[in-house]
Write a protein that holds these residues in place. Structure first.
Motif, PDB file in Angstrom:
ATOM      1  N   GLY A  65       8.627  -6.845   2.318  1.00 51.86           N
ATOM      2  CA  GLY A  65       7.594  -7.145   3.306  1.00 51.86           C
ATOM      3  C   GLY A  65       6.506  -6.074   3.305  1.00 51.86           C
ATOM      4  O   GLY A  65       6.700  -4.966   2.805  1.00 51.86           O
ATOM      5  N   TYR A  66       5.350  -6.438   3.867  1.00 56.13           N
ATOM      6  CA  TYR A  66       4.170  -5.576   3.799  1.00 56.13           C
ATOM      7  C   TYR A  66       4.400  -4.218   4.455  1.00 56.13           C
ATOM      8  O   TYR A  66       3.941  -3.200   3.971  1.00 56.13           O
ATOM      9  N   ARG A  67       5.151  -4.207   5.532  1.00 51.51           N
ATOM     10  CA  ARG A  67       5.376  -2.912   6.181  1.00 51.51           C
ATOM     11  C   ARG A  67       6.274  -2.017   5.329  1.00 51.51           C
ATOM     12  O   ARG A  67       6.112  -0.806   5.311  1.00 51.51           O
ATOM     13  N   GLY A  90      -8.348  -5.400  13.165  1.00 50.62           N
ATOM     14  CA  GLY A  90      -7.531  -5.414  11.955  1.00 50.62           C
ATOM     15  C   GLY A  90      -6.109  -5.865  12.256  1.00 50.62           C
ATOM     16  O   GLY A  90      -5.728  -6.009  13.425  1.00 50.62           O
ATOM     17  N   TYR A  91      -5.332  -6.038  11.197  1.00 53.27           N
ATOM     18  CA  TYR A  91      -3.979  -6.607  11.294  1.00 53.27           C
ATOM     19  C   TYR A  91      -3.113  -5.776  12.259  1.00 53.27           C
ATOM     20  O   TYR A  91      -2.821  -4.615  11.998  1.00 53.27           O
ATOM     21  N   LEU A  92      -2.726  -6.421  13.339  1.00 50.47           N
ATOM     22  CA  LEU A  92      -2.033  -5.710  14.425  1.00 50.47           C
ATOM     23  C   LEU A  92      -0.719  -5.063  13.964  1.00 50.47           C
ATOM     24  O   LEU A  92      -0.412  -3.932  14.340  1.00 50.47           O
ATOM     25  N   VAL A 132      -7.650  -2.383   3.683  1.00 54.94           N
ATOM     26  CA  VAL A 132      -8.584  -3.507   3.762  1.00 54.94           C
ATOM     27  C   VAL A 132      -7.943  -4.837   3.393  1.00 54.94           C
ATOM     28  O   VAL A 132      -6.987  -4.882   2.605  1.00 54.94           O
ATOM     29  N   THR A 133      -8.508  -5.905   3.953  1.00 56.14           N
ATOM     30  CA  THR A 133      -8.107  -7.275   3.613  1.00 56.14           C
ATOM     31  C   THR A 133      -9.361  -7.962   3.050  1.00 56.14           C
ATOM     32  O   THR A 133     -10.008  -8.744   3.753  1.00 56.14           O
ATOM     33  N   PRO A 134      -9.726  -7.659   1.793  1.00 55.51           N
ATOM     34  CA  PRO A 134     -11.040  -8.078   1.273  1.00 55.51           C
ATOM     35  C   PRO A 134     -11.193  -9.586   1.084  1.00 55.51           C
ATOM     36  O   PRO A 134     -12.271 -10.128   1.300  1.00 55.51           O
ATOM     37  N   GLN A 137     -10.424 -11.463   5.619  1.00 58.28           N
ATOM     38  CA  GLN A 137     -10.213 -10.371   6.574  1.00 58.28           C
ATOM     39  C   GLN A 137      -9.285 -10.818   7.696  1.00 58.28           C
ATOM     40  O   GLN A 137      -9.434 -11.901   8.249  1.00 58.28           O
ATOM     41  N   SER A 138      -8.312  -9.941   7.981  1.00 58.15           N
ATOM     42  CA  SER A 138      -7.371 -10.253   9.059  1.00 58.15           C
ATOM     43  C   SER A 138      -7.818  -9.490  10.302  1.00 58.15           C
ATOM     44  O   SER A 138      -7.874  -8.265  10.273  1.00 58.15           O
ATOM     45  N   PRO A 139      -8.212 -10.166  11.388  1.00 58.87           N
ATOM     46  CA  PRO A 139      -8.038 -11.587  11.671  1.00 58.87           C
ATOM     47  C   PRO A 139      -9.293 -12.460  11.515  1.00 58.87           C
ATOM     48  O   PRO A 139      -9.187 -13.668  11.654  1.00 58.87           O
ATOM     49  N   GLU A 165      -5.278  -2.465  -0.701  1.00 62.64           N
ATOM     50  CA  GLU A 165      -5.784  -3.844  -0.621  1.00 62.64           C
ATOM     51  C   GLU A 165      -4.649  -4.765  -0.201  1.00 62.64           C
ATOM     52  O   GLU A 165      -3.678  -4.940  -0.945  1.00 62.64           O
ATOM     53  N   ASP A 166      -4.768  -5.345   0.964  1.00 63.96           N
ATOM     54  CA  ASP A 166      -3.757  -6.278   1.474  1.00 63.96           C
ATOM     55  C   ASP A 166      -4.239  -7.695   1.163  1.00 63.96           C
ATOM     56  O   ASP A 166      -5.126  -8.219   1.832  1.00 63.96           O
ATOM     57  N   ASP A 167      -3.655  -8.300   0.128  1.00 71.24           N
ATOM     58  CA  ASP A 167      -4.121  -9.608  -0.369  1.00 71.24           C
ATOM     59  C   ASP A 167      -3.104 -10.667   0.046  1.00 71.24           C
ATOM     60  O   ASP A 167      -2.491 -11.306  -0.794  1.00 71.24           O
ATOM     61  N   TYR A 168      -2.931 -10.834   1.338  1.00 69.47           N
ATOM     62  CA  TYR A 168      -1.763 -11.549   1.866  1.00 69.47           C
ATOM     63  C   TYR A 168      -1.826 -13.066   1.755  1.00 69.47           C
ATOM     64  O   TYR A 168      -0.796 -13.716   1.695  1.00 69.47           O
ATOM     65  N   ASP A 169      -3.039 -13.662   1.797  1.00 69.26           N
ATOM     66  CA  ASP A 169      -3.078 -15.139   1.759  1.00 69.26           C
ATOM     67  C   ASP A 169      -4.250 -15.698   0.955  1.00 69.26           C
ATOM     68  O   ASP A 169      -4.699 -16.803   1.206  1.00 69.26           O
ATOM     69  N   GLY A 195       0.753  -7.552  -2.312  1.00 71.35           N
ATOM     70  CA  GLY A 195       0.877  -9.007  -2.163  1.00 71.35           C
ATOM     71  C   GLY A 195       2.203  -9.325  -1.489  1.00 71.35           C
ATOM     72  O   GLY A 195       3.065  -8.445  -1.327  1.00 71.35           O
ATOM     73  N   THR A 196       2.375 -10.570  -1.108  1.00 64.76           N
ATOM     74  CA  THR A 196       3.605 -10.958  -0.411  1.00 64.76           C
ATOM     75  C   THR A 196       3.985 -12.392  -0.776  1.00 64.76           C
ATOM     76  O   THR A 196       3.110 -13.204  -1.107  1.00 64.76           O
ATOM     77  N   PHE A 197       5.273 -12.711  -0.716  1.00 66.26           N
ATOM     78  CA  PHE A 197       5.713 -14.094  -0.896  1.00 66.26           C
ATOM     79  C   PHE A 197       5.835 -14.826   0.438  1.00 66.26           C
ATOM     80  O   PHE A 197       6.270 -15.969   0.481  1.00 66.26           O
ATOM     81  N   SER A 198       5.434 -14.158   1.530  1.00 65.40           N
ATOM     82  CA  SER A 198       5.616 -14.758   2.858  1.00 65.40           C
ATOM     83  C   SER A 198       4.778 -16.015   3.071  1.00 65.40           C
ATOM     84  O   SER A 198       5.213 -16.941   3.740  1.00 65.40           O
ATOM     85  N   LYS A 199       3.558 -16.050   2.543  1.00 67.61           N
ATOM     86  CA  LYS A 199       2.680 -17.208   2.765  1.00 67.61           C
ATOM     87  C   LYS A 199       2.819 -18.217   1.629  1.00 67.61           C
ATOM     88  O   LYS A 199       2.777 -19.414   1.855  1.00 67.61           O
ATOM     89  N   LEU A 205      12.198 -14.954   3.196  1.00 65.75           N
ATOM     90  CA  LEU A 205      12.608 -14.323   1.938  1.00 65.75           C
ATOM     91  C   LEU A 205      12.588 -12.807   2.034  1.00 65.75           C
ATOM     92  O   LEU A 205      13.379 -12.116   1.402  1.00 65.75           O
ATOM     93  N   ARG A 206      11.617 -12.284   2.811  1.00 65.68           N
ATOM     94  CA  ARG A 206      11.355 -10.838   2.905  1.00 65.68           C
ATOM     95  C   ARG A 206      11.150 -10.238   1.518  1.00 65.68           C
ATOM     96  O   ARG A 206      11.799  -9.271   1.138  1.00 65.68           O
ATOM     97  N   LEU A 207      10.246 -10.835   0.776  1.00 60.69           N
ATOM     98  CA  LEU A 207       9.908 -10.282  -0.535  1.00 60.69           C
ATOM     99  C   LEU A 207       8.399 -10.131  -0.660  1.00 60.69           C
ATOM    100  O   LEU A 207       7.646 -11.068  -0.331  1.00 60.69           O
ATOM    101  N   SER A 208       7.975  -8.971  -1.090  1.00 62.90           N
ATOM    102  CA  SER A 208       6.566  -8.684  -1.297  1.00 62.90           C
ATOM    103  C   SER A 208       6.490  -7.705  -2.468  1.00 62.90           C
ATOM    104  O   SER A 208       7.517  -7.384  -3.069  1.00 62.90           O
ATOM    105  N   TYR A 209       5.299  -7.250  -2.777  1.00 68.54           N
ATOM    106  CA  TYR A 209       5.186  -6.339  -3.928  1.00 68.54           C
ATOM    107  C   TYR A 209       3.949  -5.477  -3.806  1.00 68.54           C
ATOM    108  O   TYR A 209       3.028  -5.784  -3.031  1.00 68.54           O
TER     109      TYR A 209
HETATM  110  C1  LIG Z   1      -2.801  -9.358   7.339  1.00 64.18           C
HETATM  111  C2  LIG Z   1      -1.423  -9.564   6.824  1.00 64.18           C
HETATM  112  N1  LIG Z   1      -0.969  -8.759   5.860  1.00 64.18           N
HETATM  113  C3  LIG Z   1       0.271  -8.901   5.344  1.00 64.18           C
HETATM  114  C4  LIG Z   1       1.109  -9.892   5.803  1.00 64.18           C
HETATM  115  C5  LIG Z   1       2.459 -10.050   5.149  1.00 64.18           C
HETATM  116  O1  LIG Z   1       3.459  -9.467   5.806  1.00 64.18           O
HETATM  117  P1  LIG Z   1       4.969  -9.631   5.253  1.00 64.18           P
HETATM  118  O2  LIG Z   1       4.924  -9.442   3.780  1.00 64.18           O
HETATM  119  O3  LIG Z   1       5.660  -8.500   5.931  1.00 64.18           O
HETATM  120  O4  LIG Z   1       5.449 -10.949   5.698  1.00 64.18           O
HETATM  121  C6  LIG Z   1       0.700 -10.741   6.818  1.00 64.18           C
HETATM  122  C7  LIG Z   1       1.603 -11.763   7.339  1.00 64.18           C
HETATM  123  O5  LIG Z   1       1.347 -12.465   8.276  1.00 64.18           O
HETATM  124  C8  LIG Z   1      -0.603 -10.583   7.338  1.00 64.18           C
HETATM  125  O6  LIG Z   1      -1.074 -11.401   8.296  1.00 64.18           O
END
Ligand SMILES: Cc1ncc(COP(=O)(O)O)c(C=O)c1O
Length: 355
Positions: A65-67, A90-92, A132-134, A137-139, A165-169, A195-199, A205-209
């Motif tokens: 996961g991203y954290r 920004g992403y809370l 950054v979320t280029p 942008q989150s949110p 670079e947070d390229d989440y979705d 990146g993440t497999f969450s979206k 899954l709790r898998l990201s990279y």
């Molecule tokens: C801005 C942002 N970054 C990253 C993530 C991914 O988080 P995770 O990989 O922990 O699910 C999310 C998920 O909602 C998000 O909104």
């Protein structure tokens, strides 16, 4: 949250079940802390083809996961007094994580072209990191302009700082093709790509990279080996097979169409039920809508009431740090299956907001 009802569960169960049944001894041993080798290879290939990110599998670290990614990055590269540029709003979750980790945040405002890089340089020129979320942008959902991408990379190169670079979705873009990642323009290797497999698959899954600069690979190895013992083998192997057998790209293609439809249906229902009380300005991509409220409306209270009624809605103003907050609601649409459900939810939301 992605559309849980539209995930190809049968295929996934077959793939994961096969790995379970074959009972390889590898499945029972300690996993590689940096990630399952074939999955790291698949991710590197995917990023090259889809995101313009040229990297070696050795640069890819699989995280939970991203954290967990942020924790790995901080422990590998940060020192206690480092300042972080942080998008405002920004992403809370990232904000809470960094505050908990004792990081010093320098809020940098965001406008219609994304992070205001000039303002960041003016406020905190010596920051060690910029988060950054280029792509989306989150949110707020805006895209970081090319001019600002270049300015950000130039600043990081000169200051010797890192860009996270947070390229989440970014895979979900409904107008035109997904934009290449910021990392694709990174000649000086200052960008740490997350990146993440969450979206694209599902968050359980709790898998990201994370793709780390070549020069930092050894350091990341040492830290991730001491931090935790890696992610479970079975899910990693399952995802590697899911990608290798073509299900991943098929799923993304299907979801892009489905989400565009679901978003349109949900927005129509919200407009019918709320009239112009909600101001909805659609962005090119993402899995949520930002619905603006008038300045006199208490979006925190509205979101609290909505959550009490079972919605997973967030208030926009609570994602701000310093900047004058806009009021609004962040609404996911991925699980709104059809027009009848959209109407029902919009009516229920309106009722909940009235208290
Ligand atoms: C801005 C942002 N970054 C990253 C993530 C991914 O988080 P995770 O990989 O922990 O699910 C999310 C998920 O909602 C998000 O909104």
């Amino acid at each position: 949250m992605p559309a849980l009802d539209a995930f190809p569960r049968k295929v996934w169960n077959r793939i994961a079940g096969h790995r379970l049944r074959t009972g390889e001894p590898l499945a029972m041993a300690y996993p590689d802390p940096a990630g399952y080798g074939p999955l790291r290879e698949r991710i590197a290939t995917y990023l090259g083809l889809s995101r313009g990110v040229a990297c070696l599998p050795e640069q890819v670290f699989v995280t939970a996961g991203y954290r967990a990614t942020l924790e790995l990055v901080l422990r590998s590269l940060a020192t206690p007094d480092d300042v972080f540029w942080f998008e405002d709003p920004g992403y809370l979750q990232a904000q809470l994580f960094l505050r908990n980790a004792g990081a010093k945040l320098a809020p940098v405002p965001v406008d219609g072209h994304g992070l205001m890089v000039e303002e960041g340089v003016r406020r905190a020129p010596d920051a060690r990191f910029a988060l950054v979320t280029p792509s989306h942008q989150s949110p707020l959902g805006v895209t970081l302009s090319l001019e600002r991408r270049m300015a950000l990379l130039e600043w990081a190169g000169k200051a010797g700082s890192w860009i996270i670079e947070d390229d989440y979705d970014s895979e979900f873009r409904y107008q035109g093709r997904p934009l290449p990642a910021l990392k694709s323009l990174d000649r000086a290797d200052r960008v740490i790509y997350c990146g993440t497999f969450s979206k694209v698959m599902f968050p359980g899954l709790r898998l990201s990279y994370v793709v780390v600069p070549l020069g930092a690979v050894q350091r990341f190895h040492a830290v991730c080996a001491s931090l935790n013992a890696g992610c479970p083998y079975l899910f990693q192997a399952g995802v590697a097979d899911f990608i290798a057998q073509g299900h991943f790209s098929r799923h993304l293609k299907r979801m892009r169409l489905l989400y565009a439809e679901r978003r349109a249906v949900f927005v129509r229902a919200l407009e019918q039920v709320f009239g112009n009380r909600l101001q909805i300005e659609l962005q090119p991509g993402g899995l949520h809508i930002v619905a603006g409220l008038a300045a006199h409306e208490d979006d925190v209270l509205m979101a609290e009431r909505a959550r009490a009624a079972g919605f997973g809605i967030k208030s926009l103003s609570s994602w701000y740090l310093d900047n004058e907050p806009q009021r609004g609601l962040l609404l996911g649409f991925a699980n709104v299956a059809d027009a009848a459900m959209a109407k029902r939810l919009a009516l229920k939301l309106k009722k909940a907001m009235e208290g």
